[in-house]
Write a protein that holds these residues in place. Sequence first.
Motif, mmCIF file in Angstrom:
data_model
loop_
_atom_site.group_PDB
_atom_site.id
_atom_site.type_symbol
_atom_site.label_atom_id
_atom_site.label_comp_id
_atom_site.label_asym_id
_atom_site.label_seq_id
_atom_site.Cartn_x
_atom_site.Cartn_y
_atom_site.Cartn_z
ATOM 1 N N THR A 1 13.794 -3.665 -6.004
ATOM 2 C CA THR A 1 13.547 -2.286 -5.583
ATOM 3 C C THR A 1 13.443 -2.225 -4.062
ATOM 4 O O THR A 1 13.078 -3.215 -3.417
ATOM 5 N N ASP A 2 13.773 -1.060 -3.507
ATOM 6 C CA ASP A 2 13.576 -0.813 -2.079
ATOM 7 C C ASP A 2 12.255 -0.099 -1.816
ATOM 8 O O ASP A 2 11.886 0.124 -0.657
ATOM 9 N N VAL A 3 11.560 0.290 -2.889
ATOM 10 C CA VAL A 3 10.279 0.986 -2.745
ATOM 11 C C VAL A 3 9.173 -0.058 -2.742
ATOM 12 O O VAL A 3 8.786 -0.580 -3.782
ATOM 13 N N GLU A 4 8.691 -0.375 -1.551
ATOM 14 C CA GLU A 4 7.741 -1.481 -1.420
ATOM 15 C C GLU A 4 6.310 -1.094 -1.747
ATOM 16 O O GLU A 4 5.460 -1.954 -1.992
ATOM 17 N N ARG A 5 6.029 0.215 -1.784
ATOM 18 C CA ARG A 5 4.653 0.666 -2.010
ATOM 19 C C ARG A 5 4.658 2.029 -2.670
ATOM 20 O O ARG A 5 5.536 2.862 -2.382
ATOM 21 N N ILE A 6 3.690 2.269 -3.547
ATOM 22 C CA ILE A 6 3.519 3.564 -4.195
ATOM 23 C C ILE A 6 2.036 3.908 -4.175
ATOM 24 O O ILE A 6 1.196 3.062 -4.492
ATOM 25 N N THR A 7 1.722 5.140 -3.778
ATOM 26 C CA THR A 7 0.334 5.597 -3.879
ATOM 27 C C THR A 7 0.282 6.777 -4.841
ATOM 28 O O THR A 7 1.195 7.615 -4.872
ATOM 29 N N ILE A 8 -0.779 6.821 -5.627
ATOM 30 C CA ILE A 8 -0.969 7.890 -6.606
ATOM 31 C C ILE A 8 -2.358 8.459 -6.404
ATOM 32 O O ILE A 8 -3.368 7.764 -6.578
ATOM 33 N N ASN A 9 -2.392 9.728 -6.013
ATOM 34 C CA ASN A 9 -3.655 10.395 -5.695
ATOM 35 C C ASN A 9 -3.630 11.779 -6.326
ATOM 36 O O ASN A 9 -2.845 12.642 -5.915
ATOM 37 N N GLY A 10 -4.463 11.986 -7.329
ATOM 38 C CA GLY A 10 -4.402 13.246 -8.056
ATOM 39 C C GLY A 10 -3.059 13.374 -8.757
ATOM 40 O O GLY A 10 -2.641 12.467 -9.476
ATOM 41 N N ASN A 11 -2.357 14.478 -8.529
ATOM 42 C CA ASN A 11 -1.034 14.672 -9.121
ATOM 43 C C ASN A 11 0.087 14.261 -8.176
ATOM 44 O O ASN A 11 1.268 14.435 -8.502
ATOM 45 N N VAL B 1 2.395 11.659 -6.127
ATOM 46 C CA VAL B 1 2.919 10.296 -6.078
ATOM 47 C C VAL B 1 3.751 10.173 -4.810
ATOM 48 O O VAL B 1 4.639 10.997 -4.556
ATOM 49 N N THR B 2 3.447 9.157 -4.004
ATOM 50 C CA THR B 2 4.168 8.936 -2.757
ATOM 51 C C THR B 2 4.882 7.594 -2.815
ATOM 52 O O THR B 2 4.267 6.567 -3.118
ATOM 53 N N PHE B 3 6.172 7.627 -2.565
ATOM 54 C CA PHE B 3 7.009 6.430 -2.565
ATOM 55 C C PHE B 3 7.277 6.029 -1.120
ATOM 56 O O PHE B 3 7.668 6.869 -0.305
ATOM 57 N N TYR B 4 7.096 4.761 -0.809
ATOM 58 C CA TYR B 4 7.344 4.259 0.541
ATOM 59 C C TYR B 4 8.539 3.308 0.525
ATOM 60 O O TYR B 4 8.526 2.296 -0.166
#
Length: 220
Positions: free
Chosen positions: A108-118, A120-123
């Motif tokens: 994958t090229d997405v090295e990090r994911i944050t999930i806060n409430g609803n 979702v942030t893909f880095y």
Amino acid sequence: MAKDDLRQVGAIDVGGMPYNIAVAGGSGMVHEGEHAHAHSHGDAQIAKGYFEDSQVAERALSDWAGDWQSVYPYLQDGTLDPVMEHKAETGSMNAAEYKAYYQTGYKTDVERITINGNTVTFYENGQPVAAEYASDGYEILTYPKGNRGVRFIFEKSDGDEAAPQFIQFSDHIIAPAKAYHFHLYWGDDRAALLEELENWPTYYPSSLNADEVVDEMLAH
């Protein structure tokens, strides 16, 4: 996905756990089942894919809340070599073959994911893409041998255009519970994602360092 969409082509034993090898809809994509391992929060048989429909319950996005890192870089730099060697001790492939298998699985090229409430942030390369997601239920994938997996699905309700329309979690848990790691499938076609059995980007808590990720994998 209908039951007949998955055709079993064999089974292997990895780390003492049975792994089914299935092909989705003649696509040629082969995946050694859903990885079987359990934490204290779940029944081992459920983690291996043996459960009743009545045991499955919808889950909230909060089950996966947190800051998560991809394990793909650890595979690439050799950090996970001891894990591959451990698998080879009881599996049907050697360490190099397992590494090649996970090279496809973890990619994958997405090295990090944050999930806060609803949200979702893909880095990717440090650049964030974010969207809000709402539950779109779950799908139970059935293998001819009888073991199964559950995909918990969320659909984008608002956010960046570049964010995927659908995300699907698989973490060997089938009812509300905090995830300790997960495999994530994402894209704009809900049905097509259910047929993806070859590439399953995998995420562990960002708070874990390289050695701790290895310890977690070796423990399961």
